[in-house]
Enzyme design. Structure first.
Site, PDB file in Angstrom:
ATOM      1  N   ASP A   1       0.859  -1.170   0.000  1.00 24.43           N
ATOM      2  CA  ASP A   1       0.000   0.000   0.000  1.00 24.43           C
ATOM      3  C   ASP A   1       0.907   1.236   0.000  1.00 24.43           C
ATOM      4  OD1 ASP A   1      -2.398   1.620   0.524  1.00 24.43           O
ATOM      5  OD2 ASP A   1      -1.615   1.781   2.568  1.00 24.43           O
TER       6      ASP A   1
ATOM      7  N   ASP B   1      -0.423   5.028   0.872  1.00 23.74           N
ATOM      8  CA  ASP B   1      -0.793   6.055   1.846  1.00 23.74           C
ATOM      9  C   ASP B   1      -0.832   5.514   3.268  1.00 23.74           C
ATOM     10  OD1 ASP B   1      -1.412   8.581   0.342  1.00 23.74           O
ATOM     11  OD2 ASP B   1      -2.698   7.191  -0.761  1.00 23.74           O
TER      12      ASP B   1
ATOM     13  N   ASP C   1      -1.934  -0.903   5.902  1.00 19.58           N
ATOM     14  CA  ASP C   1      -2.383  -0.341   7.176  1.00 19.58           C
ATOM     15  C   ASP C   1      -3.897  -0.239   7.300  1.00 19.58           C
ATOM     16  OD1 ASP C   1      -2.697   1.776   5.283  1.00 19.58           O
ATOM     17  OD2 ASP C   1      -2.543   3.258   6.897  1.00 19.58           O
TER      18      ASP C   1
END
Length: 254
Positions: free
Chosen positions: A11, A13, A192
């Protein structure tokens, strides 16, 4: 083409960067933190899809897209261990692939600014795009996200992992036909948030960021993961695994 020993999908961001660029835009240029947090809670409890909530956040941002990129370049920071992890992966011929629910122009510009042009050219990005609604001389004044697919996330990350593997002849169904007597690469995913969950199921080991929504979801759904605080943690564990230590010793929530 030779078979890489491993592939790191990640990922962007809040994982490679310390701030989530979309949340940052929403909180500072859109309708602010309280409403963004309320929408995020609805996404977490399942009462609203990620796609619908994300669209509400983006709709609250009225600035031209180039101004949004300039704003993020001034404020978003890189995880301090990512460059070291990237350099290690390059030295070991391990591809790093970004799989993001964000927008490609933002990711590419931040990647070039924060990590370097070499990384921006070497790292493939699978993400949503952006559509502009003006003539070329006023490009970006009004804009909207273009989702990668029709899923509730707007980008089903598991499909992008499969897309990448097929493009490299590394999908398991056809692997032996293209790479006889070769060992299949170990697949990692770093994330996250809840949107990372589908991607995690396509890999051998999930790195889930400490204190973030993905760990809450993994604990709730009994999904195995290994916790990390930053990419120094990931590099430490990745190095040990590449040196022959078994993945099992690093998995939590088994």
């Amino acid at each position: 083409m030779s078979v890489p020993p491993a592939i790191v999908f990640t990922d962007w961001d809040g994982t490679v960067t310390l701030q989530d660029s979309n949340d940052y835009l929403t909180e500072n240029l859109g309708f602010g933190y309280p409403k963004r947090k309320a929408i995020n809670d609805e996404i977490l409890d399942g009462s609203k899809s990620f796609r619908d909530g994300f669209q509400e956040m983006l709709d609250s941002i009225k600035q031209p897209f180039p101004e949004c990129i300039d704003y993020l370049l001034k404020h978003v920071q890189l995880d301090p261990g990512f460059r070291k992890c990237y350099d290690y992966c390059v030295s070991k011929k391990i591809p790093i692939i970004i799989i993001s629910s964000g927008m490609k122009p933002i990711i590419y510009n931040l990647l070039k600014h924060l990590v370097g042009e070499d990384a921006a050219e070497n790292i493939e990005i699978y993400s949503n795009e952006v559509e502009y609604f003006e003539k070329a001389n006023d490009l970006g004044k009004t804009w909207d996200i273009v989702y990668k697919d029709d899923s509730d996330f707007g980008h089903n990350k598991s499909l992008s992992i499969k897309e990448y593997l097929v493009s490299k002849n590394l999908d398991k169904t056809n692997f032996e036909a293209h790479y006889k007597d070769s060992k299949y690469p170990t697949l990692f995913y770093c994330g996250d948030g809840v949107s990372d969950l589908s991607a995690a199921k396509e890999t051998d080991l999930l790195f889930a960021k400490h204190g973030k929504d993905l760990i809450i979801y993994c604990n709730r759904e009994n999904i195995p993961y290994t916790e990390f605080n930053n990419f120094d943690d990931i590099l430490s564990k990745l190095t040990k695994i590449m040196d022959g230590e078994g993945i099992e010793k690093f998995i939590e929530n088994k």
